[in-house]
Design an enzyme around this catalytic site. Structure first.
Site, PDB file in Angstrom:
ATOM      1  N   SER A 107      68.320  25.492  -3.513  1.00  0.00           N
ATOM      2  CA  SER A 107      69.652  26.001  -3.144  1.00  0.00           C
ATOM      3  C   SER A 107      70.159  25.447  -1.938  1.00  0.00           C
ATOM      4  O   SER A 107      69.449  25.359  -0.878  1.00  0.00           O
ATOM      5  CB  SER A 107      69.336  27.731  -3.149  1.00  0.00           C
ATOM      6  OG  SER A 107      70.616  28.204  -2.657  1.00  0.00           O
ATOM      7  N   GLY A 108      71.617  25.071  -2.080  1.00  0.00           N
ATOM      8  CA  GLY A 108      72.123  24.645  -1.028  1.00  0.00           C
ATOM      9  C   GLY A 108      72.077  23.077  -0.557  1.00  0.00           C
ATOM     10  O   GLY A 108      72.470  22.341   0.102  1.00  0.00           O
ATOM     11  N   THR A 112      75.920  21.923  -7.316  1.00  0.00           N
ATOM     12  CA  THR A 112      77.264  21.917  -7.666  1.00  0.00           C
ATOM     13  C   THR A 112      78.329  20.975  -7.235  1.00  0.00           C
ATOM     14  O   THR A 112      79.207  20.561  -8.190  1.00  0.00           O
ATOM     15  CB  THR A 112      77.697  23.573  -7.299  1.00  0.00           C
ATOM     16  OG1 THR A 112      76.731  24.266  -7.624  1.00  0.00           O
ATOM     17  CG2 THR A 112      79.067  23.893  -8.029  1.00  0.00           C
ATOM     18  N   ASN A 157      72.985  29.405   1.280  1.00  0.00           N
ATOM     19  CA  ASN A 157      74.376  28.454   0.920  1.00  0.00           C
ATOM     20  C   ASN A 157      75.541  29.314   0.883  1.00  0.00           C
ATOM     21  O   ASN A 157      75.284  30.462   0.199  1.00  0.00           O
ATOM     22  CB  ASN A 157      74.038  27.919  -0.418  1.00  0.00           C
ATOM     23  CG  ASN A 157      74.940  26.958  -0.970  1.00  0.00           C
ATOM     24  OD1 ASN A 157      76.029  26.851  -0.466  1.00  0.00           O
ATOM     25  ND2 ASN A 157      75.018  26.345  -2.273  1.00  0.00           N
ATOM     26  N   SER A 160      76.647  30.047  -3.208  1.00  0.00           N
ATOM     27  CA  SER A 160      75.431  29.588  -4.083  1.00  0.00           C
ATOM     28  C   SER A 160      75.727  30.176  -5.249  1.00  0.00           C
ATOM     29  O   SER A 160      76.126  31.045  -5.392  1.00  0.00           O
ATOM     30  CB  SER A 160      74.329  30.301  -3.412  1.00  0.00           C
ATOM     31  OG  SER A 160      73.148  30.227  -4.022  1.00  0.00           O
ATOM     32  N   SER A 161      75.130  28.940  -6.408  1.00  0.00           N
ATOM     33  CA  SER A 161      75.573  29.414  -7.723  1.00  0.00           C
ATOM     34  C   SER A 161      74.745  30.450  -8.207  1.00  0.00           C
ATOM     35  O   SER A 161      73.459  30.306  -8.070  1.00  0.00           O
ATOM     36  CB  SER A 161      75.389  28.396  -8.473  1.00  0.00           C
ATOM     37  OG  SER A 161      75.878  27.127  -8.040  1.00  0.00           O
ATOM     38  N   GLY A 387      68.653  26.476  -7.754  1.00  0.00           N
ATOM     39  CA  GLY A 387      67.440  25.400  -7.240  1.00  0.00           C
ATOM     40  C   GLY A 387      66.200  26.442  -7.069  1.00  0.00           C
ATOM     41  O   GLY A 387      66.445  27.452  -7.392  1.00  0.00           O
ATOM     42  N   GLU A 389      63.529  28.549  -5.791  1.00  0.00           N
ATOM     43  CA  GLU A 389      64.048  29.446  -4.675  1.00  0.00           C
ATOM     44  C   GLU A 389      62.501  30.120  -4.280  1.00  0.00           C
ATOM     45  O   GLU A 389      61.873  30.490  -4.977  1.00  0.00           O
ATOM     46  CB  GLU A 389      64.755  30.756  -5.002  1.00  0.00           C
ATOM     47  CG  GLU A 389      66.085  30.185  -5.329  1.00  0.00           C
ATOM     48  CD  GLU A 389      67.166  31.268  -5.477  1.00  0.00           C
ATOM     49  OE1 GLU A 389      66.600  32.451  -5.865  1.00  0.00           O
ATOM     50  OE2 GLU A 389      68.403  31.059  -5.594  1.00  0.00           O
TER      51      GLU A 389
HETATM   52  N1  LIG Z   1      78.638  15.533  -1.216  1.00  0.00           N
HETATM   53  C1  LIG Z   1      78.918  16.457  -0.229  1.00  0.00           C
HETATM   54  N2  LIG Z   1      79.689  16.214   0.631  1.00  0.00           N
HETATM   55  C2  LIG Z   1      80.142  17.156   1.666  1.00  0.00           C
HETATM   56  N3  LIG Z   1      79.400  18.431   1.552  1.00  0.00           N
HETATM   57  C3  LIG Z   1      78.680  18.720   0.570  1.00  0.00           C
HETATM   58  C4  LIG Z   1      78.444  17.840  -0.349  1.00  0.00           C
HETATM   59  N4  LIG Z   1      77.357  18.383  -0.999  1.00  0.00           N
HETATM   60  C5  LIG Z   1      77.032  19.398  -0.756  1.00  0.00           C
HETATM   61  N5  LIG Z   1      77.990  20.090   0.381  1.00  0.00           N
HETATM   62  C6  LIG Z   1      78.066  21.136   1.154  1.00  0.00           C
HETATM   63  O1  LIG Z   1      77.039  21.848   0.834  1.00  0.00           O
HETATM   64  C7  LIG Z   1      77.354  23.117   0.363  1.00  0.00           C
HETATM   65  C8  LIG Z   1      76.376  23.487  -0.760  1.00  0.00           C
HETATM   66  O2  LIG Z   1      76.328  22.788  -1.980  1.00  0.00           O
HETATM   67  P1  LIG Z   1      76.121  23.304  -3.311  1.00  0.00           P
HETATM   68  O3  LIG Z   1      77.118  24.585  -3.358  1.00  0.00           O
HETATM   69  O4  LIG Z   1      76.623  22.227  -4.016  1.00  0.00           O
HETATM   70  O5  LIG Z   1      74.640  23.428  -3.347  1.00  0.00           O
HETATM   71  P2  LIG Z   1      73.878  24.090  -4.686  1.00  0.00           P
HETATM   72  O6  LIG Z   1      72.821  23.086  -4.578  1.00  0.00           O
HETATM   73  O7  LIG Z   1      74.734  24.244  -5.777  1.00  0.00           O
HETATM   74  O8  LIG Z   1      73.186  25.306  -4.117  1.00  0.00           O
HETATM   75  P3  LIG Z   1      72.834  26.490  -4.892  1.00  0.00           P
HETATM   76  O9  LIG Z   1      71.556  26.404  -5.898  1.00  0.00           O
HETATM   77  O10 LIG Z   1      72.667  27.825  -4.091  1.00  0.00           O
HETATM   78  O11 LIG Z   1      73.764  26.920  -5.967  1.00  0.00           O
HETATM   79  C9  LIG Z   1      78.603  22.809  -0.124  1.00  0.00           C
HETATM   80  O12 LIG Z   1      79.299  24.178  -0.163  1.00  0.00           O
HETATM   81  C10 LIG Z   1      79.004  22.218   0.814  1.00  0.00           C
HETATM   82  O13 LIG Z   1      79.738  22.488   1.863  1.00  0.00           O
HETATM   83 MG   LIG Z   2      75.314  25.573  -6.894  1.00  0.00          MG
END
Ligand SMILES: Nc1ncnc2c1ncn2[C@@H]1O[C@H](COP(=O)(O)OP(=O)(O)OP(=O)(O)O)[C@@H](O)[C@H]1O
Ligand SMILES: [Mg+2]
Length: 1134
Positions: A107-108, A112, A157, A160-161, A387, A389
């Site tokens: 997560s984070g 996404t 996050n 977070s999705s 992701g 957890e």
């Molecule tokens: N390529 C990137 N460039 C800039 N910031 C990023 C990038 N990837 C992620 N981030 C930052 O990290 C944060 C978390 O990313 P994201 O929401 O994609 O995580 P995730 O893997 O989908 O987590 P979860 O499993 O909780 O959904 C985003 O809100 C963004 O601020």
């Molecule tokens: Mg996500």
């Protein structure tokens, strides 16, 4: 901008981990850190992309970058997510292979974001056009909608999705997007009712309350204040960097683009509001006779508002929170709910309502974005699933999420190895086996149909008898005790191992990503996911159509006594479908890594990254990739890159690329065990070999650069020399031409001079010859002419003598005749001269006479004539100027006098003209009109400048009969009582002497008398013959009072004088005066105009005095009795 042509150019660290030397966990992390510190967040392991979350925006997603990576080979440029997206898109479009992009990480870690980057890249490079753009826009805009409803701020996050998402994007044969299908997996619905400390509920709740207009909130019966809602955690309601209000606008806009109707959006918001309201419903216990407590709704306001929002009858819902109907084999029983059960029911309803709304949204988006065409589609799937957890307190949701991640790891292992293996087979290279950890055993522990944890949980949930979370744990303890990845306090104890980190009500699974401790509390409930039927039936009764759709099982006609499938079962089934789907596609991996737990940029926590690298099995991944050969490259690219290392291949190799590479490697003395020849690629076993080649290439490039420089300089100098030489030749040629031209010109002019001299000499010779010949001819002619002349003169002389003789006779005769004629002429001339002289003298004489006469005549008359004429002209002009005057007697205009001498005439003319037009005007009068004007004239004589009322009466015509006495049937009797013609009939006020008040009376005037009659009955009150009337008194002011004074001693005088008031005073008095003037037998009536006069009332004389009153008296004059002798009339000031 620096243009890279290979992954190997200007590398920071190693761009592809496969080339890492030496390969171990430490060097792996150091390489990642090195690249991360230089903003290189992407690194490859072969075709797998490792993505480090930068936690800040980097300038590497610009349109220029898209163009840079478009249609380039995967290893051609430095590692980037765009390279992976481009590779996947191109093999989908060009090789017709369905693709899937698997994004994993905790997560984070940025899954996404990565999925959105892939989608935006594909959208940017695929076809364009109105329809295609619309599809792209809808696909991209589905993200904000789903994120608002399915994402939340967690400790790890801020976005977070809280659901798993798999999206299939469908393309046609050209690679243009046609539409898509989204599948969602297990929304973490427990978050609706309760959020861990420091976390928030789903974004949409906060977005709605912050971003909706006051009007919308009023319609939804909501308050902007988060603290009013039990379901919203307050400690982290506001998140740094998240603008909920702006996000709300984005979501509404996205919903509109995706194709939601305005009514649908409203319905969705109503359900969101209903969830918030539901959270505020509280219960209190109420004691029953049987000793049990029954729950009752505490404050019904929120319940009422929720029911109004959804169109549910309040009593039905209230009852569903207090009772539960259990149906078994056609029997229905109603049991009461205690307060705890009521709260459980409320939360179950909220969770169900929200998760069903979320699923409905996904279905609705799918409806909008589904591909229209029925042709075969190519598909690119993008998987962004929650992701792995590991929390302090892990429950059913984490168990399910981690199970899903295990499955993904499994498919990753399977497909990576399979792909590697397949490549070796394809390339005809010998395959050597490699050891790696296969997590199939963990998947089996969870999903095995007989003794897997999920199967046991289902069994426990369906089992009759008391089922609790503890009985479930007991079951696990008995069945999984021996499993090497399962641990619990009990099975440890049985092995005499004490582990205090393992509480009693927990079990631990050693996942591929680490050990996770699960607390069994809530497993059974969450797996059952029960919603009391009474509640679903209550929801189905709602008038809100979306609500009814969400609870179809509430339809009494479709009562189903069978238990719905458990949550675990459903999830396992959908994960199974997903895995099958993924296996049919060509996988592309993005492994996301989180650099720190603080969600900040520039921090790289080694231990955290190391943990992720370890559980994602990345080092193993590299090892597998390098098991046989670390590096591979198509022959063409290899030859192109290294051809400068061998003279035979440089600069061009004419034969097949494979032979070229063979020659090249032999020439470079690379040991044969270091490489293998595949069908299309060269496989290099050791990265060091590659680096040696690279090193030699770099050195060679320097030599080549010098060579190129040398050749270039030589070429440049030679070109310059050739240019100089060419210029010199041109200049010389031009000069020679110029010199020759000059010489030629000189010769040419000399020749011309000589030529002209010769020609002149020749011409003169010929001229001379011609002149001589001409002179000879002229001499002959002259001699002949002289001879002929002599002959002719002789002849002439003879002829002249003969003629002279004849002529002399005629001349003498003619002379005689002439003399005679001249004598006669002289005589005639003398005679005529004399006659002419007489006539002239006579004419002169007459002229003299006439001039004398005329002079006399002119002196006597001319002056007068001119004067008359001038005067006549002036008068004409003057009279014509008068024509502009109109015929109206009221017109006072008269042209200005033009000449001083006309002064008297001008005034007189004006007077005469005025009199004349007045006469003309009078001439048009009828007899009646004339009488009226006469009366008006008389009124003017009497009152003008004497009474203030007069001017206002001038414009009112004298009507006489104001009562229409002849026509009005009311006065028929009165009319018939009158012996003579009524000259005036009017309503007057008779002033009462006692109080000065007036009483209305009819006033009639005939030629011989005046009559006062009752206004209502028409009865005659007094009839006075006019001879008895002595005088009339009126004031000088604008009032209508008048006194009719009677002659003393007359028969009528006994009653006394009359003091009356009328609106038509001027007309009445004028008429009275006129009758007096015209009657021959009577005296003229006296008219006395003064502000004080006496009136005889019976015996007494009363003085009537007129004074000017203030404005308070109103508009009309008021009469007041002051004392016995004085009546005071106050007249309003004008
Ligand atoms: N390529 C990137 N460039 C800039 N910031 C990023 C990038 N990837 C992620 N981030 C930052 O990290 C944060 C978390 O990313 P994201 O929401 O994609 O995580 P995730 O893997 O989908 O987590 P979860 O499993 O909780 O959904 C985003 O809100 C963004 O601020
Ligand atoms: Mg996500």
């Amino acid at each position: 901008m620096e243009v890279k042509t290979s992954l190997l150019d200007n590398m920071i660290g190693v761009g592809d981990m496969v080339l890492l030397e030496p390969l171990n966990e430490d060097s792996f992390i150091v390489n990642l850190r090195n690249r991360f510190d230089h903003n290189e967040i992407y690194t490859y392991i072969g075709s797998v992309v490792i993505s480090m979350n930068p936690y800040r925006s980097l300038p590497i997603y610009t349109p220029q970058k898209v163009e840079e990576y478009r249609n380039r080979n995967f290893y051609e440029l430095s590692p980037h997510i765009y390279a992976l997206a481009d590779e996947a898109y191109r093999s989908l479009r060009d090789q017709d292979k369905d693709q899937c992009i698997l994004i994993t990480g905790e997560s984070g870690a940025g899954k996404t974001e990565a999925s959105k980057l892939v989608m935006s890249y594909v959208a940017a490079v695929c076809g364009k056009g109105q329809e295609v753009n619309k599809v792209k826009e809808q696909l991209l805009q589905s993200n904000p909608v789903l994120e608002a409803f399915g994402n939340a701020k967690t400790m790890r996050n801020d976005n977070s999705s809280r659901f798993g998402k798999y999206m299939d994007i469908e393309f046609d044969f050209k690679g243009d997007p046609l539409g898509g299908v989204i599948s969602n997996y297990l929304l973490e619905k427990s978050r609706v009712c309760k959020q861990p400390r420091g976390e928030r509920n789903f974004h949409i709740f906060y977005q709605l309350l912050s971003g909706a207009s006051d009007d919308t909130l009023m319609k939804l019966k909501l308050d902007r204040d988060f603290s009013k809602y039990n379901y919203l955690s307050l400690d982290s309601a506001n998140v740094n960097g998240l603008d909920d209000a702006a996000s709300f606008r984005t979501v509404r806009n996205a919903m509109q683009i995706v194709g939601f109707m305005e009514a649908e959006v409203q319905s969705v918001l109503e359900l969101v509001a209903a969830v918030l309201k539901l959270g505020n419903i509280e219960f209190k216990p109420e004691s029953r006779v049987n000793g049990f407590d029954e729950s009752r709704v505490k404050d019904k306001n929120d319940l009422k508002e929720m029911c109004e929002l959804l169109g549910i009858e309040q009593s039905v819902l209230e009852r569903a929170f207090s009772y539960r109907t259990v149906e078994a084999k056609m029997e229905k029983m109603s049991t009461t709910l205690n307060v705890a059960q009521a709260y459980y029911a409320r939360d179950a309803l909220a969770k169900n309502l929200y998760s069903r709304l979320f699923s409905w949204l996904v279905t609705r988006i799918n409806e909008s974005i589904k591909a229209q065409a029925k042709t075969r589609h190519k598909v690119m799937g993008v998987l962004d699933i929650y992701g792995f957890e590991i929390f302090e307190d892990n429950s059913f949701e984490q168990f399910i999420i981690n199970y899903c991640n295990e499955k993904l790891q499994q498919i990753f292992i399977e497909l990576t190895l399979r792909e590697e293996q397949e490549e070796y087979i394809r390339e005809d290279i010998e395959w050597t086996n490699i050891e790696y950890f296969n997590n199939a055993i963990i998947c089996d522990l969870i999903e095995n149909n007989q003794n897997g944890i999920l199967a046991m949980l289902d069994e426990e949930c369906l089992r009759p008898g008391t089922v609790t979370d503890d009985t479930f744990l007991d079951k696990l303890n008995t069945i999984c005790a021996e499993h090497q990845h399962f641990e619990s306090r009990l099975n440890k104890n049985s092995k005499f191992l004490t582990d205090h980190s393992l509480p009693h009500s927990c079990f631990r699974i050693q996942h591929y990503a680490g050990k996770v401790l699960y607390r069994v509390e809530g497993f059974v409930d969450k797996n059952n996911d029960l919603l009391y039927r009474d509640l679903s039936q209550a929801m189905y009764k709602a008038t809100h159509s979306l609500m009814r759709q969400l609870f179809p099982e509430g339809n009494p006609a479709k009562v189903n006594l069978k238990r719905p499938p458990t949550a675990g079962f459903q999830f396992k089934a959908s994960v199974g479908v997903l895995m099958k789907n993924l296996q049919t596609k060509n996988p592309n991996y993005i492994r996301c890594i989180k650099p720190n737990d603080k969600k900040v940029a520039h921090i790289f926590t080694d231990s955290l990254v190391c943990h992720q690298v370890r559980y994602l099995g990345l080092v193993e991944n590299v090892r597998v990739r390098r098991a046989g050969y670390a590096f591979r490259q198509p022959y063409e690219s290899c030859l192109e890159r290294y051809k400068m290392l061998c003279k035979k291949t440089w600069p061009h190799w004419r034969g097949p690329a494979r032979d070229g590479v063979e020659v090249l490697l032999t020439d470079c003395s690379v040991p044969t065990e270091e490489f293998a020849y595949g069908r299309s690629k060269i496989f290099i076993r050791n990265p060091r070999t590659l680096f040696t080649l690279e090193e030699r290439r770099r050195a060679c490039l320097e030599d080549l650069a010098t060579l190129i420089q040398k050749i270039y300089r030589g070429w440049k100098s030679r070109t310059h020399f050739l240019l100089l030489k060419k210029s010199q030749v041109v200049v010389a040629a031009w000069y020679r031409r110029y010199a020759q031209q000059n010489k030629y010109q000189k010769i040419k002019s000399a020749t011309l001079v000589m030529q002209s001299f010769v020609r002149g000499w020749k011409a003169r010779n010929i001229l001379r010859q011609l002149k001589y010949e001409k002179r000879c001819k002229e001499a002959v002619t002259t001699i002949a002419a002289y001879w002929h002349g002599t002959q002719a003169r002789r002849e002439l002389r003879h002829l002249k003598v003969a003629a002279r003789e004849k002529h002399a006779v005629s001349v003498i005769w003619a002379g005689w005749q002439g003399t005679k004629a001249r004598r006669e002429l002289r005589r005639l001339k003398e005679e005529a001269r004399r006659k002419h002289a007489v006539a002239i003298i006579w004419a002169y004489w007459l002229g003299l006479q006439v001039r004398r006469e005329y002079r006399k005549f002119f002196r006597a008359n001319a002056g007068k004539k001119i004067y008359d004429f001038t005067i006549q002209r002036i008068m004409q002009k003057y009279f014509l100027g008068l024509k502009t005057t109109t015929m109206s007697p009221m017109d006072n205009t008269w042209p200005a006098k033009p000449y001083g001498f006309l002064e008297g005439a001008h005034t007189q003319l004006r007077r005469i003209f005025h009199l004349w037009r007045c006469k003309k005007y009078r001439g048009q009068f009828t007899e009646e009109k004339k009488a009226v004007y006469e009366e008006k004239l008389e009124a003017s004589e009497i009152f003008k400048d004497k009474k203030a009322l007069y001017p206002s009466s001038v414009s009112q015509p004298f009507k006489g009969d104001y009562l229409e006495i002849q026509k009005n049937p009311k006065y028929q009797k009165l009319n018939s009582a009158m012996e003579e013609k009524v000259l005036l009939a009017d309503l007057v006020n008779k002033i009462n002497r006692a109080n000065g008040k007036g009483s209305p009376r009819l006033f009639l005037l005939t030629k011989s008398n005046f009559v006062l009659a009752d206004q209502k009955t028409g009865q005659v009150k007094a009839s006075v013959p006019l001879p008895d009337l002595a005088s009339v008194s009126v004031s000088t002011q604008s009032d209508g009072f008048f006194a009719l004074k009677l002659k003393e001693g007359s028969a009528s005088a006994s009653k006394g004088d009359f003091l009356l008031s009328s609106e038509h005073l001027i007309e009445i008095i004028t008429k009275l005066h006129r009758i007096g003037t015209t009657a021959a037998d009577r005296d003229q009536i006296n008219i006395d105009i003064s502000d004080e006069f006496l009136v005889q009332f019976k015996q007494d004389k009363v003085c009537v005095k007129f004074i000017q009153g203030g404005p308070k008296n109103g508009n009309s004059a008021a009469c007041k009795r002051k004392n016995n002798r004085l009546l005071e009339v106050s007249v309003p000031s004008p």
